[in-house]
Scaffold this active site. Structure first.
Site, PDB file in Angstrom:
ATOM      1  N   TYR A 180      45.535  35.900  27.219  1.00 48.54           N
ATOM      2  CA  TYR A 180      45.468  37.167  28.787  1.00 48.54           C
ATOM      3  C   TYR A 180      45.962  37.689  27.746  1.00 48.54           C
ATOM      4  O   TYR A 180      45.129  39.018  27.622  1.00 48.54           O
ATOM      5  CB  TYR A 180      45.733  36.612  30.110  1.00 48.54           C
ATOM      6  CG  TYR A 180      45.886  37.896  30.909  1.00 48.54           C
ATOM      7  CD1 TYR A 180      44.980  38.982  30.672  1.00 48.54           C
ATOM      8  CD2 TYR A 180      47.301  38.707  31.255  1.00 48.54           C
ATOM      9  CE1 TYR A 180      44.837  40.060  31.655  1.00 48.54           C
ATOM     10  CE2 TYR A 180      47.242  39.955  31.787  1.00 48.54           C
ATOM     11  CZ  TYR A 180      46.057  40.856  31.918  1.00 48.54           C
ATOM     12  OH  TYR A 180      46.126  42.354  32.680  1.00 48.54           O
ATOM     13  N   THR A 193      49.092  45.881  29.167  1.00 49.44           N
ATOM     14  CA  THR A 193      49.105  44.957  29.899  1.00 49.44           C
ATOM     15  C   THR A 193      50.643  44.691  29.150  1.00 49.44           C
ATOM     16  O   THR A 193      50.537  44.800  28.362  1.00 49.44           O
ATOM     17  CB  THR A 193      48.517  43.739  30.658  1.00 49.44           C
ATOM     18  OG1 THR A 193      49.533  43.223  30.918  1.00 49.44           O
ATOM     19  CG2 THR A 193      48.110  43.120  28.989  1.00 49.44           C
TER      20      THR A 193
HETATM   21  N1  LIG Z   1      47.412  44.042  38.547  1.00 52.14           N
HETATM   22  C1  LIG Z   1      48.144  44.030  37.462  1.00 52.14           C
HETATM   23  O1  LIG Z   1      49.675  44.111  37.443  1.00 52.14           O
HETATM   24  C2  LIG Z   1      47.740  44.647  35.708  1.00 52.14           C
HETATM   25  C3  LIG Z   1      48.916  44.860  35.330  1.00 52.14           C
HETATM   26  C4  LIG Z   1      48.779  44.779  34.428  1.00 52.14           C
HETATM   27  C5  LIG Z   1      47.220  45.013  34.091  1.00 52.14           C
HETATM   28  N2  LIG Z   1      46.585  45.045  34.623  1.00 52.14           N
HETATM   29  C6  LIG Z   1      44.586  45.352  33.680  1.00 52.14           C
HETATM   30  O2  LIG Z   1      44.280  45.971  34.767  1.00 52.14           O
HETATM   31  C7  LIG Z   1      42.733  46.129  35.296  1.00 52.14           C
HETATM   32  C8  LIG Z   1      42.842  46.296  35.790  1.00 52.14           C
HETATM   33  O3  LIG Z   1      43.266  44.781  37.442  1.00 52.14           O
HETATM   34  P1  LIG Z   1      43.422  44.941  38.419  1.00 52.14           P
HETATM   35  O4  LIG Z   1      44.697  44.011  39.278  1.00 52.14           O
HETATM   36  O5  LIG Z   1      42.846  46.261  39.585  1.00 52.14           O
HETATM   37  O6  LIG Z   1      41.629  43.259  38.655  1.00 52.14           O
HETATM   38  P2  LIG Z   1      41.376  43.181  39.389  1.00 52.14           P
HETATM   39  O7  LIG Z   1      40.075  41.653  39.574  1.00 52.14           O
HETATM   40  O8  LIG Z   1      40.833  43.770  41.300  1.00 52.14           O
HETATM   41  O9  LIG Z   1      39.828  44.261  38.928  1.00 52.14           O
HETATM   42  C9  LIG Z   1      39.160  43.868  38.154  1.00 52.14           C
HETATM   43  C10 LIG Z   1      37.743  44.007  38.544  1.00 52.14           C
HETATM   44  O10 LIG Z   1      36.925  44.178  37.262  1.00 52.14           O
HETATM   45  C11 LIG Z   1      35.482  43.230  37.489  1.00 52.14           C
HETATM   46  N3  LIG Z   1      35.369  42.677  36.542  1.00 52.14           N
HETATM   47  C12 LIG Z   1      34.838  41.697  35.846  1.00 52.14           C
HETATM   48  N4  LIG Z   1      34.922  40.907  34.839  1.00 52.14           N
HETATM   49  C13 LIG Z   1      33.812  41.566  35.128  1.00 52.14           C
HETATM   50  C14 LIG Z   1      32.758  42.070  34.487  1.00 52.14           C
HETATM   51  N5  LIG Z   1      32.564  41.220  33.599  1.00 52.14           N
HETATM   52  N6  LIG Z   1      31.107  42.667  34.406  1.00 52.14           N
HETATM   53  C15 LIG Z   1      31.999  43.782  35.238  1.00 52.14           C
HETATM   54  N7  LIG Z   1      32.750  43.516  36.137  1.00 52.14           N
HETATM   55  C16 LIG Z   1      33.917  42.798  36.258  1.00 52.14           C
HETATM   56  C17 LIG Z   1      35.362  42.954  39.222  1.00 52.14           C
HETATM   57  O11 LIG Z   1      35.047  42.840  39.773  1.00 52.14           O
HETATM   58  C18 LIG Z   1      37.022  43.541  39.236  1.00 52.14           C
HETATM   59  O12 LIG Z   1      36.667  44.516  40.440  1.00 52.14           O
HETATM   60  C19 LIG Z   1      42.940  44.866  34.129  1.00 52.14           C
HETATM   61  O13 LIG Z   1      42.053  45.402  33.037  1.00 52.14           O
HETATM   62  C20 LIG Z   1      43.741  44.184  33.829  1.00 52.14           C
HETATM   63  O14 LIG Z   1      44.111  43.313  33.031  1.00 52.14           O
HETATM   64  C21 LIG Z   1      46.442  44.864  35.399  1.00 52.14           C
END
Ligand SMILES: NC(=O)c1ccc[n+]([C@@H]2O[C@H](COP(=O)([O-])OP(=O)(O)OC[C@H]3O[C@@H](n4cnc5c(N)ncnc54)[C@H](O)[C@@H]3O)[C@@H](O)[C@H]2O)c1
Length: 342
Positions: free
Chosen positions: A150, A126
């Site tokens: 985070y 991120t």
């Molecule tokens: N959305 C953004 O703008 C953004 C920006 C930068 C980085 N990210 C990174 O992208 C990745 C995905 O983000 P997202 O927006 O899709 O979030 P999200 O919350 O939609 O997806 C995360 C998924 O991981 C699962 N999960 C979480 N902890 C878990 C565990 N212990 N065991 C099994 N499953 C687990 C959740 O149920 C969910 O399906 C993350 O690593 C996040 O840090 C997202």
């Protein structure tokens, strides 16, 4: 390839799985605990999976013995690791949740990857690893200085990956540092009017501006807040680099191929230019046709005025060619998806 996708039921992971199923012939195992993931998105992915290449395992990454059992049952060629806790204010209140779920569980996954001979690891990082960067646009070499647990939990995971790859010739990674991910499945739409997303961001407590604006446009919130209008930007509101989730998904597919020929690497994922909060809100009003209520309130701690990716590395080295660099299209896809959510 056999690919393990952790967090594949979530927002970004489900879009990547969709692209793999539609554009490649790999088998995919989604491992997700559905804490923020969407069963509806997964049901849609099952429909897209016409030739039975998708498996869903409901499990928590913290259950190390169960996760190891999955590595014993499947011979994975690659891991794409999305699963994480991602809400910045919550990470300040409850840092241990973030260090356990993000750093500890990622470390265990990397350990299993090396023990079971998985040679490719794509990691969701991120822009939060840069904190309040001194140079904008932000380069991959810009100093890392996260300002919340985070961002720190992600930076620490990056470090574990880098050190592990240094010590293991057979283990390679691509770290993708996402800027502000937004929008929903384009579903082959040819024009902005045709946009009809099948999957999207489903978790209701999201804090992302475009998601919140779409919720406000569809009447799920009665107003939207702007946190500070006295920044040193053209209209006083913060500028962010918004990247369409389908373009981001394609970067993951390219990262998998990149590792066939290349060494481990880190890429910023963004369009290299940004929009102010007011521009985003006005665009959402335009594409939705809804003049929703907006309230200006005070600045939030730790919000840099401007966060934009220098994306020259991903364009030149990975050969990434974004297709949806258009704020109206991003907002429209988010709005159309929000209308379809119960
Ligand atoms: N959305 C953004 O703008 C953004 C920006 C930068 C980085 N990210 C990174 O992208 C990745 C995905 O983000 P997202 O927006 O899709 O979030 P999200 O919350 O939609 O997806 C995360 C998924 O991981 C699962 N999960 C979480 N902890 C878990 C565990 N212990 N065991 C099994 N499953 C687990 C959740 O149920 C969910 O399906 C993350 O690593 C996040 O840090 C997202």
């Amino acid at each position: 390839m056999n690919i393990l996708v952790t967090g594949g039921a979530g927002y970004i992971g489900s879009h990547v799985v969709k692209e793999i199923l539609e554009k490649r012939s790999d088998n995919v195992v989604i491992l997700d605990n559905f804490s923020t993931g969407s069963r509806k998105n997964v049901d849609t992915l099952k429909k897209i999976d016409v030739n039975g290449r998708l498996k869903i395992i409901e499990a928590d990454l913290s259950n190390f013995s169960l996760v190891e059992g999955i590595f014993k049952s499947y011979s994975f060629d690659a891991i794409i690791h999305f699963a994480a806790s991602i809400i910045v204010p919550e990470s300040v209140e409850n840092p241990l949740k973030y260090y356990m779920n993000n750093t500890v569980n990622t470390t265990n996954l990397i350990r299993l990857a090396t023990n079971y001979g998985v040679e490719r690891f794509i990691f969701s990082s991120t822009a939060a690893v840069y904190g309040e960067p001194e140079e904008v646009p932000v380069k991959e070499t810009t100093i890392l200085s996260p300002i919340n647990p985070y961002g720190m939990s992600k930076m620490m995971s990056e470090r574990v990956l880098i050190d592990t790859a240094k010590a293991n010739n057979d283990f390679k990674y691509v770290i993708l540092r996402y800027f502000n991910v937004a929008g929903a499945d384009m579903n082959n739409a040819k024009t902005i009017e045709d946009i009809n997303p099948r999957i999207g961001q489903a978790f209701p407590e999201a804090t992302h501006l475009i998601k919140v604006a779409a919720e406000t446009a569809t009447g799920k919130r009665d107003k939207i807040y702007i946190f500070g209008d006295d920044y040193d930007t053209k209209d006083g509101t913060c500028i962010r680099d918004y990247i369409h989730v389908d373009d981001l998904a394609m970067a993951h597919l390219q990262a998998l191929d990149y590792l066939n020929e290349n060494v481990s690497d880190i890429f910023n994922c963004g369009y290299g230019h940004g929009y102010t909060v007011k521009e985003v809100i006005n665009t959402m009003k335009k594409v939705s046709g809804v003049d929703f209520k907006v309230e200006i309130t005070g600045r939030r701690a730790g919000d840099p005025s401007k966060l934009i990716a220098d994306n020259s590395k991903i364009l030149n080295k990975l050969g990434w060619q974004p297709k949806f660099d258009n704020l109206e299209l991003i907002c429209k896809s988010a709005f159309e998806w929000e209308k379809r959510l119960d």
